[in-house]
Design an enzyme around this catalytic site. Sequence first.
Site, PDB file in Angstrom:
ATOM      1  N   SER A   3       0.829  -1.216   0.000  1.00 19.03           N
ATOM      2  CA  SER A   3       0.000   0.000   0.000  1.00 19.03           C
ATOM      3  C   SER A   3       0.856   1.255   0.000  1.00 19.03           C
ATOM      4  CB  SER A   3      -0.851   0.084   1.270  1.00 19.03           C
ATOM      5  OG  SER A   3      -1.765  -0.941   1.330  1.00 19.03           O
ATOM      6  N   HIS A  13      -3.457   0.628  -4.425  1.00 20.30           N
ATOM      7  CA  HIS A  13      -2.765  -0.506  -5.051  1.00 20.30           C
ATOM      8  C   HIS A  13      -3.037  -0.421  -6.544  1.00 20.30           C
ATOM      9  CE1 HIS A  13      -1.921  -3.136  -1.477  1.00 20.30           C
ATOM     10  NE2 HIS A  13      -2.712  -2.225  -0.961  1.00 20.30           N
ATOM     11  N   HIS A  73      -5.043  -9.599  -1.781  1.00 12.96           N
ATOM     12  CA  HIS A  73      -5.267  -9.822  -0.352  1.00 12.96           C
ATOM     13  C   HIS A  73      -6.336 -10.875  -0.117  1.00 12.96           C
ATOM     14  CE1 HIS A  73      -3.650  -5.704  -0.657  1.00 12.96           C
ATOM     15  NE2 HIS A  73      -3.065  -5.971   0.494  1.00 12.96           N
ATOM     16  N   TYR A 100      -8.567 -10.720   2.161  1.00 15.51           N
ATOM     17  CA  TYR A 100      -9.845 -10.075   2.474  1.00 15.51           C
ATOM     18  C   TYR A 100     -10.624  -9.635   1.233  1.00 15.51           C
ATOM     19  CZ  TYR A 100      -7.173  -5.716   1.910  1.00 15.51           C
ATOM     20  OH  TYR A 100      -6.374  -4.730   1.429  1.00 15.51           O
ATOM     21  N   GLU A 101      -9.953  -9.626   0.094  1.00 16.68           N
ATOM     22  CA  GLU A 101     -10.669  -9.303  -1.145  1.00 16.68           C
ATOM     23  C   GLU A 101     -11.539 -10.471  -1.592  1.00 16.68           C
ATOM     24  OE1 GLU A 101      -8.218  -6.918  -4.189  1.00 16.68           O
ATOM     25  OE2 GLU A 101      -6.695  -7.763  -2.876  1.00 16.68           O
ATOM     26  N   ALA A 139       2.591  -2.169   4.304  1.00 19.83           N
ATOM     27  CA  ALA A 139       2.273  -1.194   5.339  1.00 19.83           C
ATOM     28  C   ALA A 139       1.789  -1.999   6.540  1.00 19.83           C
ATOM     29  CB  ALA A 139       1.182  -0.262   4.853  1.00 19.83           C
ATOM     30  N   MET A 188      -2.199  -7.306   6.979  1.00 19.91           N
ATOM     31  CA  MET A 188      -3.183  -8.211   6.367  1.00 19.91           C
ATOM     32  C   MET A 188      -2.635  -8.855   5.090  1.00 19.91           C
ATOM     33  SD  MET A 188      -6.426  -5.616   6.614  1.00 19.91           S
ATOM     34  CE  MET A 188      -6.676  -4.555   8.050  1.00 19.91           C
ATOM     35  N   SER A 189      -1.324  -8.955   4.999  1.00 16.01           N
ATOM     36  CA  SER A 189      -0.747  -9.481   3.746  1.00 16.01           C
ATOM     37  C   SER A 189       0.546 -10.239   4.024  1.00 16.01           C
ATOM     38  CB  SER A 189      -0.459  -8.313   2.797  1.00 16.01           C
ATOM     39  OG  SER A 189       0.575  -7.493   3.310  1.00 16.01           O
ATOM     40  N   ASN A 237       1.254   3.354  11.313  1.00 15.39           N
ATOM     41  CA  ASN A 237       0.410   3.802  12.434  1.00 15.39           C
ATOM     42  C   ASN A 237       0.738   2.941  13.642  1.00 15.39           C
ATOM     43  OD1 ASN A 237      -1.143   1.784  10.528  1.00 15.39           O
ATOM     44  ND2 ASN A 237      -1.895   1.418  12.602  1.00 15.39           N
ATOM     45  N   HIS A 295      -7.531   3.970   6.712  1.00  9.29           N
ATOM     46  CA  HIS A 295      -6.680   3.671   5.557  1.00  9.29           C
ATOM     47  C   HIS A 295      -5.993   4.933   5.020  1.00  9.29           C
ATOM     48  CE1 HIS A 295      -5.201   1.397   2.189  1.00  9.29           C
ATOM     49  NE2 HIS A 295      -5.839   2.140   1.311  1.00  9.29           N
TER      50      HIS A 295
HETATM   51  N1  HPA Z   1      -3.440  -3.272  11.115  1.00 10.20           N
HETATM   52  C1  HPA Z   1      -3.538  -4.053  10.028  1.00 10.20           C
HETATM   53  N2  HPA Z   1      -3.065  -3.726   8.855  1.00 10.20           N
HETATM   54  C2  HPA Z   1      -2.432  -2.534   8.742  1.00 10.20           C
HETATM   55  C3  HPA Z   1      -2.306  -1.666   9.820  1.00 10.20           C
HETATM   56  C4  HPA Z   1      -2.840  -2.045  11.081  1.00 10.20           C
HETATM   57  O1  HPA Z   1      -2.765  -1.332  12.085  1.00 10.20           O
HETATM   58  N3  HPA Z   1      -1.641  -0.567   9.362  1.00 10.20           N
HETATM   59  C5  HPA Z   1      -1.394  -0.779   8.050  1.00 10.20           C
HETATM   60  N4  HPA Z   1      -1.869  -1.969   7.670  1.00 10.20           N
END
Ligand code: HPA
Length: 268
Positions: free
Chosen positions: A27, A58, A80, A82-83, A110, A208-209, A232, A243
């Site tokens: 990302s 993406h 991903h 989740y897609e 990310a 998540m990847s 973050n 996001h």
């Molecule tokens: N959690 C899950 N996926 C992420 C996060 C997060 O805090 N930050 C960026 N991708």
Amino acid sequence: MEKLLETVTYLKNHGIKEVDFGLILGSGLGELAEDIQESIKIPYQEIPNFPVSTVVGHMGQLVYGKLAGKMVLVMQGRFHYYEGHRMEVIVYPIRVMKALGCHSLVVTNAAGGINEGFQPGDLMLITDQINCMGDNPLIGPNWEKMGPRFPDMSQAYDLGYQQKIKKLAEKQNIDLKEGVYLAFSGPTYETPAEIRMARTLGADAVGMSTVPEVIAANHAGMKVLGISCITNLAAGMQQSLNHEEVVETTQQVKSTFSCLVKEVLMIL
Ligand code: HPA
């Protein structure tokens, strides 16, 4: 196998010849592909048997060419869980890379920082991973030509590569953190309780990847280097998550990130 052959033949016919390194850009980190010389770009939807990615930030194309003196095949955008893709679909590009001759994979993402010592904008060398996605891309009949039934994951992220990038970061005065990446399926961000669990389990960053691709790469005998951009603090460590913040942070660190990846490619 037939599908893979069709994909690989298509890519070869479109000028993708020798490849040493596969790169997956997470990302907001896709811009690095713009630095590739004499690049060939092919949108995913034009490639036979390739899935298509749907996430904002993406891009969804393969970029081939020379980067930092190495022949690379870059995924600008990944797939991903989740897609709604099956794990097998998520790792299909890894098998394609292997079939094109890639011996190594550089994965980036990310991620949320779980380690109390991390700050948004930090880069983290991934030293190991925890699979909390509840699935595994190797479930099902084993693809014997690709790799063994029970692949060793003792050194999922190559130790030699880790040493090289750590030395490089030190020389370049980049404060490269290191730690364990844990993946949940998403698409929800985690709850604070899930983050406390992840920390107890030994995770330093969460996303998540990446985990499926690294499993498939290890299965195929590829060496892996992984870098997370801590975008973050994880849930419960800051007010709320979104996001937009994730993408914003990647934009702030993209030049350091690109420099690091290019410099390390030079010495791998
Ligand atoms: N959690 C899950 N996926 C992420 C996060 C997060 O805090 N930050 C960026 N991708």
